[in-house]
Design a protein around this motif. Structure first.
Motif, PDB file in Angstrom:
ATOM      1  N   TYR A 101     -35.480  -5.887  44.311  1.00  0.00           N
ATOM      2  CA  TYR A 101     -36.305  -4.924  43.579  1.00  0.00           C
ATOM      3  C   TYR A 101     -36.201  -3.519  44.159  1.00  0.00           C
ATOM      4  O   TYR A 101     -36.011  -2.542  43.429  1.00  0.00           O
ATOM      5  N   TRP A 102     -36.315  -3.396  45.478  1.00  0.00           N
ATOM      6  CA  TRP A 102     -36.305  -2.050  46.049  1.00  0.00           C
ATOM      7  C   TRP A 102     -34.928  -1.408  45.920  1.00  0.00           C
ATOM      8  O   TRP A 102     -34.817  -0.187  45.739  1.00  0.00           O
ATOM      9  N   ARG A 103     -33.880  -2.213  45.992  1.00  0.00           N
ATOM     10  CA  ARG A 103     -32.538  -1.658  45.795  1.00  0.00           C
ATOM     11  C   ARG A 103     -32.375  -1.121  44.372  1.00  0.00           C
ATOM     12  O   ARG A 103     -31.793  -0.055  44.154  1.00  0.00           O
ATOM     13  N   VAL A 104     -32.891  -1.866  43.400  1.00  0.00           N
ATOM     14  CA  VAL A 104     -32.800  -1.435  42.003  1.00  0.00           C
ATOM     15  C   VAL A 104     -33.548  -0.119  41.796  1.00  0.00           C
ATOM     16  O   VAL A 104     -33.067   0.782  41.091  1.00  0.00           O
ATOM     17  N   LYS A 105     -34.718   0.023  42.404  1.00  0.00           N
ATOM     18  CA  LYS A 105     -35.499   1.248  42.222  1.00  0.00           C
ATOM     19  C   LYS A 105     -34.787   2.468  42.810  1.00  0.00           C
ATOM     20  O   LYS A 105     -34.864   3.571  42.256  1.00  0.00           O
ATOM     21  N   LEU A 106     -34.080   2.296  43.907  1.00  0.00           N
ATOM     22  CA  LEU A 106     -33.331   3.420  44.475  1.00  0.00           C
ATOM     23  C   LEU A 106     -32.099   3.735  43.630  1.00  0.00           C
ATOM     24  O   LEU A 106     -31.726   4.906  43.472  1.00  0.00           O
ATOM     25  N   ILE A 107     -31.460   2.701  43.076  1.00  0.00           N
ATOM     26  CA  ILE A 107     -30.352   2.938  42.143  1.00  0.00           C
ATOM     27  C   ILE A 107     -30.844   3.761  40.959  1.00  0.00           C
ATOM     28  O   ILE A 107     -30.204   4.739  40.539  1.00  0.00           O
ATOM     29  N   GLN A 108     -31.988   3.375  40.400  1.00  0.00           N
ATOM     30  CA  GLN A 108     -32.526   4.096  39.246  1.00  0.00           C
ATOM     31  C   GLN A 108     -32.796   5.556  39.581  1.00  0.00           C
ATOM     32  O   GLN A 108     -32.476   6.455  38.789  1.00  0.00           O
ATOM     33  N   ALA A 109     -33.371   5.826  40.743  1.00  0.00           N
ATOM     34  CA  ALA A 109     -33.669   7.210  41.122  1.00  0.00           C
ATOM     35  C   ALA A 109     -32.391   8.036  41.233  1.00  0.00           C
ATOM     36  O   ALA A 109     -32.347   9.202  40.813  1.00  0.00           O
TER      37      ALA A 109
ATOM     38  N   GLU B 245     -24.432  -6.299  46.572  1.00  0.00           N
ATOM     39  CA  GLU B 245     -25.343  -7.051  47.446  1.00  0.00           C
ATOM     40  C   GLU B 245     -26.254  -7.958  46.633  1.00  0.00           C
ATOM     41  O   GLU B 245     -26.489  -9.115  46.988  1.00  0.00           O
ATOM     42  N   ILE B 246     -26.781  -7.414  45.537  1.00  0.00           N
ATOM     43  CA  ILE B 246     -27.719  -8.176  44.715  1.00  0.00           C
ATOM     44  C   ILE B 246     -27.024  -9.358  44.052  1.00  0.00           C
ATOM     45  O   ILE B 246     -27.514 -10.493  44.082  1.00  0.00           O
ATOM     46  N   VAL B 247     -25.859  -9.092  43.452  1.00  0.00           N
ATOM     47  CA  VAL B 247     -25.175 -10.123  42.657  1.00  0.00           C
ATOM     48  C   VAL B 247     -24.455 -11.124  43.545  1.00  0.00           C
ATOM     49  O   VAL B 247     -24.591 -12.343  43.379  1.00  0.00           O
ATOM     50  N   LEU B 248     -23.675 -10.612  44.503  1.00  0.00           N
ATOM     51  CA  LEU B 248     -22.846 -11.501  45.326  1.00  0.00           C
ATOM     52  C   LEU B 248     -23.607 -12.051  46.527  1.00  0.00           C
ATOM     53  O   LEU B 248     -23.272 -13.125  47.027  1.00  0.00           O
ATOM     54  N   GLY B 249     -24.609 -11.309  46.980  1.00  0.00           N
ATOM     55  CA  GLY B 249     -25.345 -11.754  48.163  1.00  0.00           C
ATOM     56  C   GLY B 249     -26.448 -12.737  47.862  1.00  0.00           C
ATOM     57  O   GLY B 249     -27.086 -13.253  48.784  1.00  0.00           O
ATOM     58  N   GLY B 250     -26.695 -12.989  46.577  1.00  0.00           N
ATOM     59  CA  GLY B 250     -27.736 -13.941  46.217  1.00  0.00           C
ATOM     60  C   GLY B 250     -29.113 -13.522  46.683  1.00  0.00           C
ATOM     61  O   GLY B 250     -29.929 -14.362  47.073  1.00  0.00           O
ATOM     62  N   LEU B 251     -29.406 -12.219  46.639  1.00  0.00           N
ATOM     63  CA  LEU B 251     -30.695 -11.733  47.120  1.00  0.00           C
ATOM     64  C   LEU B 251     -31.819 -12.171  46.195  1.00  0.00           C
ATOM     65  O   LEU B 251     -31.667 -12.217  44.975  1.00  0.00           O
ATOM     66  N   GLY B 252     -32.965 -12.459  46.777  1.00  0.00           N
ATOM     67  CA  GLY B 252     -34.139 -12.799  45.991  1.00  0.00           C
ATOM     68  C   GLY B 252     -34.761 -11.565  45.373  1.00  0.00           C
ATOM     69  O   GLY B 252     -34.346 -10.426  45.634  1.00  0.00           O
ATOM     70  N   GLU B 253     -35.800 -11.778  44.571  1.00  0.00           N
ATOM     71  CA  GLU B 253     -36.427 -10.671  43.843  1.00  0.00           C
ATOM     72  C   GLU B 253     -36.980  -9.611  44.785  1.00  0.00           C
ATOM     73  O   GLU B 253     -36.850  -8.414  44.541  1.00  0.00           O
ATOM     74  N   GLU B 254     -37.581 -10.045  45.892  1.00  0.00           N
ATOM     75  CA  GLU B 254     -38.208  -9.096  46.815  1.00  0.00           C
ATOM     76  C   GLU B 254     -37.179  -8.165  47.454  1.00  0.00           C
ATOM     77  O   GLU B 254     -37.454  -6.992  47.697  1.00  0.00           O
ATOM     78  N   ASP B 255     -35.978  -8.679  47.724  1.00  0.00           N
ATOM     79  CA  ASP B 255     -34.945  -7.851  48.349  1.00  0.00           C
ATOM     80  C   ASP B 255     -34.090  -7.122  47.320  1.00  0.00           C
ATOM     81  O   ASP B 255     -33.384  -6.168  47.669  1.00  0.00           O
TER      82      ASP B 255
END
Length: 654
Positions: A328-336, A316-326
């Motif tokens: 960031y929260w995905r990255v934090k859940l991946i990290q957890a 979603e982040i790479v292919l969906g062209g999401l901005g930083e705000e959308d």
């Protein structure tokens, strides 16, 4: 007699079954976490490789019409290679198993490949995933009574209770019903490394030596509860605890928190997590062989459902062209999810009697997304640039952080022997709407202020809520004199022409704390054209302050819950604070409580008969000394500073 028609070899189904075996066999032997839970594992490790093999087999079959078996083998081999990389990853259990994938890809297409044969091989691939079922996590020794600390940074009851009532935190609900719970009071300044070190040592800042985000392991002066476990003969496991970088040479494992200034972990192969957390913030190219290896290691320890969720979020982040705000929260859940999976993998290997893991998404997402979570808490002019559509799209981010932590708690509890192990859930503070969120002059430009004071290179700082926390970069007596001078100059600062109006409100200076804690008189500094006098120099509010962009702020009320064989179900924990955690953990481990610790054992959480059978025992002195800190010559990563900027503790560029 009827003649059976000759079987026509089809490369697509042959490649599908070969690819499934080429993925499942090395995964089952070398990365068994990916084989659980079974449903997602079948999708990830059997069906997706089979589908990829089928499609590539069909494509190569058209190209190599005269050599269909070669086409099938090439297709299966192409699918097998990334799974071989996972099996050969540094953290994987049996790297030798990596050769089995390409071997299966090359040889299976040489065998008969009728429809029945293909189905049998797919069934075998699925059955292979059951070779190494998840084992219950039991300590390898009985030096201490086993304890697990599950930290949820910034968790607070006002946010938890509505989710419990809605049935959205089932693991936390069951945990509370089976154990004791209450509020854990924190103290200001609520700087995470400072507070988590108070929890670990049971001692105040002036005793333990850890002041703020600029502190490191070399500044720690006293032992921590896990040092007592080691002294008793137990291994320890630490995941993401602050002020543990570089990790001590202790039995067990240690993966430092996000303030780590390098990639060192114990064991070294766990360093992939720190590299992935660093991403583009470190002196490490994002697209490099080392980062590819880190990605393979991440898959090698991930549960299948987590791997699917992480891959989907990354796509979603790479292919969906999401901005930083959308993003960031995905990255934090991946990290957890990755942190929890690595914790369980290392727990399986090391079997420590005392372990701890801290998860941070509630804190990091609370700071940045509260304006979407509780928009009614802010005035009409605050965060005016946020649209209604953005608020709706991100309204569940903070609650999703709680939901994810609850799910990960359940994953840990499922692996523990809860008949023998005591689990404590704890937070270092809570979270609420930031009172100064969106204010025109809600945040001081610290480096500009230090220039006005003539001490730009002699001071460090961090921001917690509406407080500026200033510490010395020099240390010693010279540093103490600097802080005294800073306190005097900020106390004397005033609005030009109005010497009785002070923009800075320093709290009484406590030299033993090593901090100057400064509040702001926000009402006096909302006009950007107002002129202030600081250290005899004039400066406009607009040049010294900026709008506060963080919308979530710390509150003092955190949480504590305890569940275990000696804990009373449904008990209420009363008047608990940070200093009570270490003594309680020591008693839970069956160890004596040092008399020097100012806190108490939370006896109200225990069953009366358990306390009667095993009363609290004290001994003179303090906790065992920690091992000497061995600091690297230089930091490998800028991750700590970048993370502090993301969370608003530092300004960009500092």
């Amino acid at each position: 007699m009827a003649v059976t028609p000759a079987f026509r070899f089809r490369p697509a189904p042959a490649a599908a079954s070969a690819a499934a075996l080429a993925a499942a066999v090395p995964v089952a032997l070398s990365a068994p976490a990916l084989a659980r839970p079974l449903g997602p594992a079948l999708v990830l490790v059997v069906l997706l490789p089979a589908l990829a093999g089928f499609l590539l087999g069909g494509l190569f079959g058209r190209i190599l019409r005269r050599r269909p078996r070669l086409a099938a083998a090439l297709a299966a081999l192409l699918v097998a290679l990334p799974w071989a990389g996972v099996a050969a990853a540094g953290i994987a259990r049996a790297p030798w198993a990596a050769v089995l994938g390409p071997l299966a890809a090359a040889t299976v297409p040489l065998l008969p490949s009728s429809f029945r044969h293909v189905l049998v091989r797919l069934a075998v691939a699925a059955a292979v995933l059951l070779l190494r079922p998840a084992a219950e996590l039991r300590p390898s020794d009985e030096a201490v009574r086993p304890v697990v600390v599950f930290g949820i940074d910034a968790a607070t009851w006002p946010e938890i209770e509505p989710l419990l009532a809605a049935g959205e935190l089932p693991n936390l609900a069951a945990f509370r019903a089976a154990g004791a719970s209450g509020v854990l009071m924190s103290e200001e300044p609520t700087l995470s490394p400072r507070v988590w070190t108070i929890i670990a040592t049971g001692q105040p800042t002036e005793v333990n030596g850890v002041v703020d985000f600029n502190s490191d392991r070399s500044m720690l002066r006293v032992g921590r509860f896990w040092d007592a476990a080691v002294a008793a003969g137990s291994a320890v496991g630490l995941m993401e605890w602050h002020i543990t970088w570089p990790p001590d040479d202790l039995p067990g494992f240690g993966v430092p928190g996000w303030l780590a200034r390098g990639f060192q972990t114990r064991p070294p192969e766990a360093s992939f997590l720190k590299k992935l957390e660093a991403g583009g913030k470190a002196r490490l190219p994002l697209f490099s062989r080392e980062m590819l290896g880190a990605g393979f290691s991440a898959l090698a320890v991930s549960a299948a459902d987590h791997a699917l969720a992480n891959l989907a979020a990354a796509a979603e982040i790479v292919l969906g062209g999401l901005g930083e705000e959308d993003s960031y929260w995905r990255v934090k859940l991946i990290q957890a999810r990755l942190q929890t999976d690595l914790y369980l993998e290392l727990m399986q290997r090391e079997r420590p009697g005392c372990s701890a893991i801290i998860l941070y998404p509630v804190d990091s997402l609370g700071h940045n997304y509260w304006k979407y979570h509780e928009p009614e808490a802010f005035g009409p002019e605050a965060f005016a640039g946020v649209s209604d559509e953005e608020r709706r799209a991100r309204s569940e981010v903070v609650r999703d952080a709680y939901r994810e932590c609850d799910r990960l708690l359940g994953r840990v509890l499922d692996r523990l022997d809860l008949e023998r192990t005591t689990v404590m859930i704890v937070s270092d503070h809570g979270m609420k709407a930031a009172a100064e969120g969106g204010h025109l002059a809600g945040r001081v430009r610290a480096r500009t202020l230090f220039e006005l004071l003539g001490m730009k290179d002699r001071l460090n700082y961090s921001v917690a809520g509406k407080q500026l926390n200033i510490s010395s970069a020099v240390g010693g007596e010279a540093g103490r004199r600097d802080l005294l001078e800073v306190h005097r100059l900020l106390s004397e600062a005033h609005v030009a022409g109005r010497p009785e109006v002070h923009p800075f409100l320093p709290q009484p200076f406590r030299p033993e704390l090593g901090l100057v804690v400064v509040d702001y008189a926000l009402r006096e500094i909302q006009d950007p054209e107002t002129v202030l006098v600081v250290a005899g120099r004039e400066v406009k509010v607009a040049d010294l302050f900026r709008a506060e962009d963080r919308s979530g702020d710390h509150r003092l009320e955190g949480v504590i819950l305890i569940r275990g064989p000696e804990i009373a179900a449904g008990a209420r924990i009363e008047d608990a604070d940070l200093y009570d955690v270490a003594p309680t953990l020591l008693h839970l481990m069956g160890l004596e409580v040092p008399a020097d610790l100012p806190g108490r054992v939370l006896t109200e959480a225990f069953r009366p008969e358990a306390l009667a059978a095993r009363p609290v025992r004290e001994r003179p002195g303090g906790l065992p000394e920690p091992p000497p800190a061995v600091m690297p010559a230089r930091a490998e990563s800028e991750t700590a500073g970048a993370n502090l900027q993301e969370l608003g503790y530092l300004d960009a560029g500092d």
